[in-house]
Structure formats: C-alpha cells, structure tokens
Design a protein around this motif. Structure first.
Motif, PDB file in Angstrom:
ATOM      1  N   ALA A  15       0.830  -1.207   0.000  1.00 33.81           N
ATOM      2  CA  ALA A  15       0.000   0.000   0.000  1.00 33.81           C
ATOM      3  C   ALA A  15       0.861   1.252   0.000  1.00 33.81           C
ATOM      4  CB  ALA A  15      -0.929  -0.006   1.214  1.00 33.81           C
ATOM      5  N   CYS A  18       2.233   1.903  -3.427  1.00 31.94           N
ATOM      6  CA  CYS A  18       1.227   2.457  -4.341  1.00 31.94           C
ATOM      7  C   CYS A  18       1.037   3.950  -4.103  1.00 31.94           C
ATOM      8  CB  CYS A  18      -0.097   1.715  -4.171  1.00 31.94           C
ATOM      9  SG  CYS A  18      -0.089   0.031  -4.835  1.00 31.94           S
ATOM     10  N   TYR A  19       1.041   4.350  -2.835  1.00 28.84           N
ATOM     11  CA  TYR A  19       0.891   5.779  -2.526  1.00 28.84           C
ATOM     12  C   TYR A  19       2.130   6.566  -2.967  1.00 28.84           C
ATOM     13  CZ  TYR A  19      -3.500   5.357  -0.032  1.00 28.84           C
ATOM     14  OH  TYR A  19      -4.824   5.156   0.274  1.00 28.84           O
ATOM     15  N   ALA A 200      -5.181   2.978  -2.877  1.00 26.25           N
ATOM     16  CA  ALA A 200      -5.687   1.926  -1.989  1.00 26.25           C
ATOM     17  C   ALA A 200      -6.337   0.804  -2.784  1.00 26.25           C
ATOM     18  CB  ALA A 200      -6.693   2.519  -0.997  1.00 26.25           C
ATOM     19  N   ALA A 203      -3.580  -1.156  -4.465  1.00 21.06           N
ATOM     20  CA  ALA A 203      -2.898  -2.024  -3.502  1.00 21.06           C
ATOM     21  C   ALA A 203      -3.737  -3.259  -3.200  1.00 21.06           C
ATOM     22  CB  ALA A 203      -2.598  -1.248  -2.226  1.00 21.06           C
ATOM     23  N   SER A 207      -2.587  -6.974  -4.087  1.00 22.06           N
ATOM     24  CA  SER A 207      -2.503  -7.937  -2.988  1.00 22.06           C
ATOM     25  C   SER A 207      -3.284  -9.202  -3.323  1.00 22.06           C
ATOM     26  CB  SER A 207      -3.033  -7.303  -1.702  1.00 22.06           C
ATOM     27  OG  SER A 207      -2.976  -8.224  -0.626  1.00 22.06           O
TER      28      SER A 207
END
Length: 222
Positions: A15, A18-19, A200, A203, A207
């Motif tokens: 996460a 990704c941010y 989000a 991510a 995942s």
C-alpha cells in the motif's frame, strides 16, 4: 531483487508503495503542466485577451440598451448562446467575466469543442465558479480548444433575463485566474480524494493477485 522481495514482505509495504507511486506521478504531472503552460506563454499562444461581448456571435440574445462601455443583453428564447467560432490559434485555460442578471439566470455553462466541425455536447462543458460581486470563472480542461459557446443563462418558460456586463468584455486567460507555480502541485478536493482512493484500490488488487499467484505456485509445487 532480494531487497524488493524483503521490502514487499513487510506489512503495509504494498500500500505504501502504491501511494509513493501516486505521489511521484502527481508531481511529474504538475511539473509537466507547469512546464507546458510556461512554454505556451513563451511561444505567445497562451495570453490574456479581452473580447468584447459584441464580438461574440449571439443566438437567442438581443441588445437591450448597451452603451460604449457597458453591454446590456436580453434573452429572446430559452436557450441564449454566445459563440466564438475559432480560438484554435491560442491555448485557452480560463474564461471569466462579470455580469449582473435581472431575473433568474438558471443554469450557466460553457461548452467547448476539440475538433473543427464538432458538435457541442454535454460531455464537453464546464460550469462556473462564482467569485462574488457578479464575477464568474470557467476553468477548461487541458485539451485542444477549437471553439467556445457560452450559455450565460437559462430563462424559464416565457421568461426574459437581462444581463448587464459592466465592462462589456469577456476575458480569456485572465492573469489572476491562472495558477501560480506552486498551485500546479496542489490537488483539488476531488483530486485529493482520488489520490487517497485509487492507490488503496490498486494495492488491494495487487494484494489479491499476489495471493492468487502464490496459491497457484503452491498448487503447482504440491
């Protein structure tokens, strides 16, 4: 490779990555937009210009007592329009003007086309931001703008709306409406929401794909 595997093995690393990517992309886009505007200004295609109300093509509007400095227009039907047929020789970022309305102005919007001969569409329109004291600002998307159609008001059935422009002009790319350098990197509320939401979601999707891939590997090795 081992360092990457070790990093992504940590909880929350996916996460966070990704941010970080989203922030980097946002900063690159801000720099690109700021740079492209600077180049357009240097090339002389992005400049401030005031266009007299009388230089727009009127549809559903008529003069209602204009003077040398003030434009006064009155609607003649329920779909008044002011059209600039060709602005393809310049970069248009904003359109702004000041107006007072006698009557209910209703919906106000600015249509634009991106190709010669293209019809105006609700998919290509923007609504104004009211700056107070009768000042309105339209901020156009970053695309090629070929023509503009300003719908200054939308009278009700059998109603007439009178519009008074104290300056008698409409301004394209007014200096005070264009972003300062730092503003290219500051997201709007909607953009900030997207910067929170989409990394989000990315991510979560990555995942899930990683879990599926690991399950398939375990099944293959079983």
């Amino acid at each position: 490779m081992k360092r990457l595997q070790h990093w992504f093995a940590r909880r929350g690393a996916l996460a966070l990555s990704c941010y970080l990517v989203a922030v980097i992309v946002w900063l690159v886009l801000g720099a690109f937009h700021g740079g492209s505007d600077a180049l357009a200004k240097q090339a002389g295609t992005m400049y401030e210009t005031e266009i007299a109300v009388t230089d727009w093509q009127w549809v559903g509007l008529q003069d209602a007592g204009s003077t040398a400095e003030t434009a006064v227009l009155a609607t003649t039907d329920g779909d008044p329009q002011m059209i600039l047929e060709d602005v393809s020789d310049m970069v248009v970022r904003t359109v702004s003007y000041q107006a007072d309305f006698a009557g209910d102005a209703g919906e106000m919007c600015l249509y634009y086309t991106t190709q010669v001969g293209q019809d105006y569409s609700q998919d290509r329109r923007v609504f104004p931001e009211s700056l107070g004291d009768g000042a309105y600002l339209y901020t156009l998307p970053r695309t090629t703008i070929v023509a503009l159609r300003l719908d200054p008001c939308s009278p009700g059935a059998n109603k007439t709306v009178e519009m008074t422009s104290p300056t008698g002009t409409i301004t394209i790319n007014a200096a005070e409406t264009l972003p300062a350098l730092w503003q290219y990197f500051v997201p709007s509320w909607y953009q900030a929401f997207c910067l929170v939401l989409y990394p989000a979601l990315a991510a979560a999707a990555l995942s899930w794909l990683r879990a599926v891939w690991q399950a398939l590997r375990r099944r293959k090795n079983a």
